[in-house]
Structure formats: structure tokens, C-alpha cells
Design a protein around this motif. Structure first.
Motif, PDB file in Angstrom:
ATOM      1  N   GLU A  48      17.458  12.477   0.347  1.00  0.00           N
ATOM      2  CA  GLU A  48      17.132  11.328  -0.495  1.00  0.00           C
ATOM      3  C   GLU A  48      16.410  10.252   0.319  1.00  0.00           C
ATOM      4  O   GLU A  48      15.406   9.689  -0.131  1.00  0.00           O
ATOM      5  N   GLN A  49      16.903   9.995   1.533  1.00  0.00           N
ATOM      6  CA  GLN A  49      16.244   9.009   2.397  1.00  0.00           C
ATOM      7  C   GLN A  49      14.825   9.453   2.741  1.00  0.00           C
ATOM      8  O   GLN A  49      13.894   8.647   2.736  1.00  0.00           O
ATOM      9  N   ALA A  75       9.015   8.936   2.078  1.00  0.00           N
ATOM     10  CA  ALA A  75       7.722   9.545   1.740  1.00  0.00           C
ATOM     11  C   ALA A  75       7.079   8.798   0.579  1.00  0.00           C
ATOM     12  O   ALA A  75       5.862   8.563   0.576  1.00  0.00           O
ATOM     13  N   GLN A  76       7.877   8.403  -0.395  1.00  0.00           N
ATOM     14  CA  GLN A  76       7.368   7.657  -1.548  1.00  0.00           C
ATOM     15  C   GLN A  76       6.809   6.296  -1.097  1.00  0.00           C
ATOM     16  O   GLN A  76       5.718   5.901  -1.521  1.00  0.00           O
ATOM     17  N   LYS A 109       2.250   2.719   0.172  1.00  0.00           N
ATOM     18  CA  LYS A 109       1.563   1.882   1.159  1.00  0.00           C
ATOM     19  C   LYS A 109       0.133   2.380   1.378  1.00  0.00           C
ATOM     20  O   LYS A 109      -0.809   1.586   1.443  1.00  0.00           O
ATOM     21  N   LYS A 110      -0.033   3.684   1.463  1.00  0.00           N
ATOM     22  CA  LYS A 110      -1.358   4.270   1.655  1.00  0.00           C
ATOM     23  C   LYS A 110      -2.255   3.944   0.465  1.00  0.00           C
ATOM     24  O   LYS A 110      -3.422   3.578   0.635  1.00  0.00           O
ATOM     25  N   LYS A 111      -1.705   4.039  -0.750  1.00  0.00           N
ATOM     26  CA  LYS A 111      -2.475   3.747  -1.951  1.00  0.00           C
ATOM     27  C   LYS A 111      -2.866   2.269  -2.002  1.00  0.00           C
ATOM     28  O   LYS A 111      -3.993   1.923  -2.367  1.00  0.00           O
ATOM     29  N   MET A 112      -1.937   1.388  -1.597  1.00  0.00           N
ATOM     30  CA  MET A 112      -2.237  -0.046  -1.566  1.00  0.00           C
ATOM     31  C   MET A 112      -3.355  -0.345  -0.572  1.00  0.00           C
ATOM     32  O   MET A 112      -4.265  -1.131  -0.868  1.00  0.00           O
TER      33      MET A 112
END
Length: 182
Positions: free
Chosen positions: A90-91, A96-97, A102-105
Motif C-alpha cells: 500500500e505504501q 508511485a501514485q 508530481k511528474k504530471k504537474m
């Protein structure tokens, strides 16, 4: 390390080969045959090492090594271990999410900045065209004023009362504005 057979070792190997019937272990007999065939001691050294290990195991009361069954044993996880594994997954999923967000931003920021710079570039190009057009109009108006005879600084004979000036005398304005040359 060179494991090839020298002359004196070759004589001993011939003795092994001649007395091959005295060697009871089929694996050792096979190793001796490979040594005579390839002229390398490696198979014999490996077999000797295996036999030494087996001898020590027998002396300690241990069984032979079963080479056939090398499948890893599967152990059942305890409830705590299962919970720990799920928590780690889960962590990792959340990390990863966050990384993808962050990459998309960052990509969106770069695209917005690119659009801003392209718009600014278009505005500056339009202003440059406007200023060039205005310069040509002013140059034309100046030339028509001087040639019309209405200019009080120019005598009718074409002699200037003041030293003639040209727009090149005002090039410092273009330099101050960082305008490109025509």
C-alpha cells in the motif's frame, strides 16, 4: 589456476586409467575418464572435493546431500507478516501514485510556461513589426518634409542650416531597446 596435466601427473593418470576397474565409484570413474580425454584436472578435483564433503557429513552423522530436490520450501506467512506485506504494498502504491502526480504537474508546468513564452514571443514580434512600420513612416515623412521646401532648417538650394541628420544618428535608441537590425 592452470588445471592441465603435466608429464608426471600424466603417468599417475595412466595408472588410474589402467586400474580403472579398482575404482568403485562410477562418478569418480567418469571423472577419471574425462581427465584423460580433456587433459584437465578440473573434473577430478571437483569429484574429490565432493567425496571429501560426503565423508565429513557421514562422520558427523548427517545424510547425503540430495541434489534432486532443490525446490525451495514454501512457508506460510503469519498474520503479522501478511499485514506487514500488505502495508508495504500500500505504501509503495501510494508513493508511485504521488510520483506520477508530481511528474504530471511538472509536465503541465513546463507546457504552461512554453505557452506563455510563445505568446510573449508573438507579442514582441507584432510590436517589432509595428515599430519598423512606424520607423518607415517617420523616415518617409522626414524625407518628404525636407524635399518639400517647407523645412526651415534647409535652404531652397538644398543646403542645410543645421548639419543634416539621419536616422542612423539615432541608432542608440535601437540599441537601448535591443531591437534587431533591419
Amino acid at each position: 589456476m592452470d588445471t592441465s596435466i603435466s608429464g608426471s601427473e600424466n603417468i599417475r593418470m595412466d595408472e588410474y586409467h589402467q586400474n580403472g576397474s579398482r575404482i568403485s565409484d562410477p562418478r569418480l570413474r567418469k571423472a577419471v575418464a574425462m581427465v584423460t580425454e580433456t587433459q584437465r584436472l578440473t573434473p577430478l578435483l571437483k569429484e574429490e572435493l565432493r567425496l571429501q564433503i560426503l565423508t565429513k557429513r557421514h562422520a558427523n552423522g548427517q545424510a547425503e546431500i540430495d541434489k534432486e530436490d532443490h525446490t525451495p520450501k514454501q512457508f506460510e506467512l503469519t498474520p503479522e507478516e501478511i499485514e506487514k506485506k500488505q502495508r508495504r504494498r500500500e505504501q509503495n502504491r501510494l508513493a508511485a501514485q504521488r510520483c506520477r502526480q508530481k511528474k504530471k504537474m511538472c509536465q503541465n508546468f513546463v507546457l504552461l510556461e512554453l505557452e506563455k513564452q510563445q505568446a510573449r514571443n508573438r507579442d514582441l514580434e507584432m510590436e517589432l513589426r509595428k515599430l519598423r512600420r512606424e520607423k518607415m513612416e517617420l523616415q518617409s515623412a522626414y524625407e518628404s518634409h525636407v524635399t518639400s521646401g517647407l523645412c526651415s532648417f534647409v535652404k531652397p538650394e538644398g543646403e542645410h542650416i543645421l548639419p543634416p541628420c539621419s536616422f542612423s544618428d539615432f541608432s542608440f535608441i535601437g540599441e537601448a531597446l535591443n531591437l534587431p537590425e533591419d
